[in-house]
Design an enzyme around this catalytic site. Structure first.
Site, PDB file in Angstrom:
ATOM      1  N   SER A  12       0.838  -1.200   0.000  1.00  0.00           N
ATOM      2  CA  SER A  12       0.000   0.000   0.000  1.00  0.00           C
ATOM      3  C   SER A  12       0.868   1.245   0.000  1.00  0.00           C
ATOM      4  O   SER A  12       1.675   1.450   0.915  1.00  0.00           O
ATOM      5  CB  SER A  12      -0.894   0.012   1.239  1.00  0.00           C
ATOM      6  OG  SER A  12      -1.463   1.294   1.383  1.00  0.00           O
ATOM      7  N   HIS A  35      -1.331  -1.335  -4.148  1.00  0.00           N
ATOM      8  CA  HIS A  35      -2.597  -0.947  -3.497  1.00  0.00           C
ATOM      9  C   HIS A  35      -2.606   0.572  -3.336  1.00  0.00           C
ATOM     10  O   HIS A  35      -1.698   1.153  -2.729  1.00  0.00           O
ATOM     11  CB  HIS A  35      -2.676  -1.646  -2.145  1.00  0.00           C
ATOM     12  CG  HIS A  35      -3.960  -1.453  -1.407  1.00  0.00           C
ATOM     13  ND1 HIS A  35      -5.102  -2.176  -1.664  1.00  0.00           N
ATOM     14  CD2 HIS A  35      -4.280  -0.604  -0.400  1.00  0.00           C
ATOM     15  CE1 HIS A  35      -6.063  -1.814  -0.841  1.00  0.00           C
ATOM     16  NE2 HIS A  35      -5.595  -0.847  -0.052  1.00  0.00           N
ATOM     17  N   ASP A  94      -4.685   3.677  -1.940  1.00  0.00           N
ATOM     18  CA  ASP A  94      -5.752   4.078  -1.024  1.00  0.00           C
ATOM     19  C   ASP A  94      -6.224   5.486  -1.366  1.00  0.00           C
ATOM     20  O   ASP A  94      -5.479   6.460  -1.236  1.00  0.00           O
ATOM     21  CB  ASP A  94      -5.250   4.058   0.419  1.00  0.00           C
ATOM     22  CG  ASP A  94      -5.067   2.649   0.947  1.00  0.00           C
ATOM     23  OD1 ASP A  94      -6.035   1.867   0.881  1.00  0.00           O
ATOM     24  OD2 ASP A  94      -3.956   2.328   1.400  1.00  0.00           O
ATOM     25  N   MET A 130      -8.769   8.319  -0.258  1.00  0.00           N
ATOM     26  CA  MET A 130      -9.603   8.743   0.882  1.00  0.00           C
ATOM     27  C   MET A 130     -10.059  10.178   0.648  1.00  0.00           C
ATOM     28  O   MET A 130      -9.278  11.016   0.194  1.00  0.00           O
ATOM     29  CB  MET A 130      -8.799   8.685   2.179  1.00  0.00           C
ATOM     30  CG  MET A 130      -8.187   7.337   2.481  1.00  0.00           C
ATOM     31  SD  MET A 130      -7.410   7.353   4.100  1.00  0.00           S
ATOM     32  CE  MET A 130      -6.563   5.763   4.089  1.00  0.00           C
ATOM     33  N   HIS A 163      -8.352   1.173  -3.754  1.00  0.00           N
ATOM     34  CA  HIS A 163      -9.244   0.994  -2.600  1.00  0.00           C
ATOM     35  C   HIS A 163      -9.881   2.348  -2.321  1.00  0.00           C
ATOM     36  O   HIS A 163      -9.245   3.234  -1.758  1.00  0.00           O
ATOM     37  CB  HIS A 163      -8.408   0.493  -1.396  1.00  0.00           C
ATOM     38  CG  HIS A 163      -9.193   0.347  -0.137  1.00  0.00           C
ATOM     39  ND1 HIS A 163      -8.585   0.147   1.093  1.00  0.00           N
ATOM     40  CD2 HIS A 163     -10.537   0.362   0.109  1.00  0.00           C
ATOM     41  CE1 HIS A 163      -9.512   0.056   2.034  1.00  0.00           C
ATOM     42  NE2 HIS A 163     -10.692   0.187   1.469  1.00  0.00           N
ATOM     43  N   MET A 196     -11.988   4.706  -0.419  1.00  0.00           N
ATOM     44  CA  MET A 196     -12.647   4.988   0.860  1.00  0.00           C
ATOM     45  C   MET A 196     -13.300   6.354   0.711  1.00  0.00           C
ATOM     46  O   MET A 196     -12.836   7.371   1.239  1.00  0.00           O
ATOM     47  CB  MET A 196     -11.625   4.951   1.996  1.00  0.00           C
ATOM     48  CG  MET A 196     -11.215   3.539   2.364  1.00  0.00           C
ATOM     49  SD  MET A 196      -9.668   3.471   3.275  1.00  0.00           S
ATOM     50  CE  MET A 196      -8.513   3.428   1.904  1.00  0.00           C
ATOM     51  N   MET A 253     -11.521  -5.416   5.902  1.00  0.00           N
ATOM     52  CA  MET A 253     -10.627  -4.561   6.687  1.00  0.00           C
ATOM     53  C   MET A 253     -10.247  -5.297   7.970  1.00  0.00           C
ATOM     54  O   MET A 253     -11.109  -5.877   8.637  1.00  0.00           O
ATOM     55  CB  MET A 253     -11.309  -3.238   7.067  1.00  0.00           C
ATOM     56  CG  MET A 253     -11.600  -2.279   5.926  1.00  0.00           C
ATOM     57  SD  MET A 253     -10.193  -1.706   4.939  1.00  0.00           S
ATOM     58  CE  MET A 253      -9.061  -1.063   6.170  1.00  0.00           C
ATOM     59  N   ASP A 313      -6.722  -6.147   4.683  1.00  0.00           N
ATOM     60  CA  ASP A 313      -6.088  -4.833   4.600  1.00  0.00           C
ATOM     61  C   ASP A 313      -6.089  -4.190   5.986  1.00  0.00           C
ATOM     62  O   ASP A 313      -7.151  -3.936   6.555  1.00  0.00           O
ATOM     63  CB  ASP A 313      -6.866  -3.957   3.608  1.00  0.00           C
ATOM     64  CG  ASP A 313      -6.198  -2.602   3.377  1.00  0.00           C
ATOM     65  OD1 ASP A 313      -5.072  -2.390   3.861  1.00  0.00           O
ATOM     66  OD2 ASP A 313      -6.826  -1.762   2.689  1.00  0.00           O
TER      67      ASP A 313
HETATM   68  O1  LIG Z   1      -6.815   0.961   3.626  1.00  0.00           O
HETATM   69  C1  LIG Z   1      -5.927   1.276   4.384  1.00  0.00           C
HETATM   70  C2  LIG Z   1      -6.210   2.144   5.563  1.00  0.00           C
HETATM   71  O2  LIG Z   1      -7.559   2.444   5.619  1.00  0.00           O
HETATM   72  C3  LIG Z   1      -4.499   0.845   4.086  1.00  0.00           C
HETATM   73  O3  LIG Z   1      -4.476   0.069   2.918  1.00  0.00           O
HETATM   74  C4  LIG Z   1      -3.877   0.112   5.254  1.00  0.00           C
HETATM   75  O4  LIG Z   1      -3.869   0.898   6.396  1.00  0.00           O
HETATM   76  C5  LIG Z   1      -2.480  -0.361   4.943  1.00  0.00           C
HETATM   77  O5  LIG Z   1      -1.565   0.169   5.806  1.00  0.00           O
HETATM   78  P1  LIG Z   1      -0.904  -0.679   7.012  1.00  0.00           P
HETATM   79  O6  LIG Z   1      -0.382  -1.946   6.397  1.00  0.00           O
HETATM   80  O7  LIG Z   1       0.159   0.227   7.510  1.00  0.00           O
HETATM   81  O8  LIG Z   1      -1.975  -0.959   8.030  1.00  0.00           O
HETATM   82 FE   LIG Z   2      -6.405   0.002   1.716  1.00  0.00          FE
END
Ligand SMILES: O=C(CO)[C@H](O)[C@H](O)COP(=O)(O)O
Ligand SMILES: [Fe+2]
Length: 223
Positions: free
Chosen positions: A10, A34, A36, A38, A67, A69, A138, A176
């Site tokens: 990520s 990945h 993210d 947001m 992903h 969000m 998650m 994740d």
């Molecule tokens: O979707 C996510 C947070 O909402 C990230 O993909 C996730 O936090 C990955 O980071 P880490 O491996 O440090 O937890």
């Molecule tokens: Fe994510």
């Protein structure tokens, strides 16, 4: 259980000023990147959006696992598919008609993923999974990287895995949040086949080596 385990670093944990270099640092080791997205509404954090994804798409050969969000995924999701994302995952909690979005994503040329956040039970979505290519479970509360892994959320992975196997669905189950060397085996044993890791990869001195170690741990746990 799909034979191939996928590791998706990520970029949330990468240096955002050097995203192209950070993506290339895991080429050859990782399967997907990945990404993210947001929006400061669906989650209380803000990252990157479509223009950055479009630019980054030109900078690496890695398939993008976006992903989202974000609120209103029906309005935005297909644009990520059109930007060249391999897979686009949106949150069940934000969508009024998840199956319609999945159809739009596939028509736009990407795979479709459904994500469920920490407090969302999986049972209400099992019957929708036949319309998706991936379920993202998650293993933290969505919104921030670097949080502690919540092992009790793996019950959702077990439930989904049973449903997928008995129904012979072609669906990846992705975890994740807090996935690292000491947690990935439990994820794989629970039935996950796709693993997102931010801090565990980009917090390491050698991100590619970190990916290889994660893959070895996951493979050993499923043997
Ligand atoms: O979707 C996510 C947070 O909402 C990230 O993909 C996730 O936090 C990955 O980071 P880490 O491996 O440090 O937890
Ligand atoms: Fe994510």
């Amino acid at each position: 259980m799909p034979e191939h385990l996928l590791i998706a670093p990520s970029i949330l944990a990468a240096d955002f000023a050097r995203l192209a270099d950070e993506a290339r640092a895991v080429e050859g080791a990782a399967d997907w990147l990945h990404v993210d997205v947001m929006d400061y509404h669906f989650v209380p954090n803000l990252t990157i959006g479509l223009p950055v994804v479009q630019s980054l798409r030109k900078a690496t050969t890695l398939p993008f696992d976006c992903h989202l969000m974000i609120d209103e995924p029906a309005r935005w999701a297909t644009a990520y598919a059109e930007a060249g994302a391999y897979n686009v995952t949106f949150h069940a909690e934000a969508a009024t008609d998840p199956v319609a979005i999945a159809k739009d994503l596939r028509a736009a040329g990407s795979r479709a993923g459904l994500a469920i956040d920490r407090d969302t039970p999986v049972e209400g979505y099992l019957d929708l999974l036949q319309h998706f290519d991936l379920l993202l479970v998650m293993t933290i509360k969505a919104g921030f990287g670097g949080q502690a892994f919540l092992p009790e959320l793996l019950d959702k992975v077990r439930t989904a895995r049973r449903h997928v196997d008995t129904g012979h669905l072609e669906l990846r189950i992705e975890v994740d949040g807090g996935v690292a060397e000491d947690t990935i085996a439990a994820c794989a044993e629970a039935g996950a086949d796709t693993f997102v890791a931010g801090t565990a990869v980009y917090g390491a001195d050698d991100p590619a080596a970190a990916v290889r170690k994660l893959r070895a741990r996951a493979a050993a746990a499923t043997r």
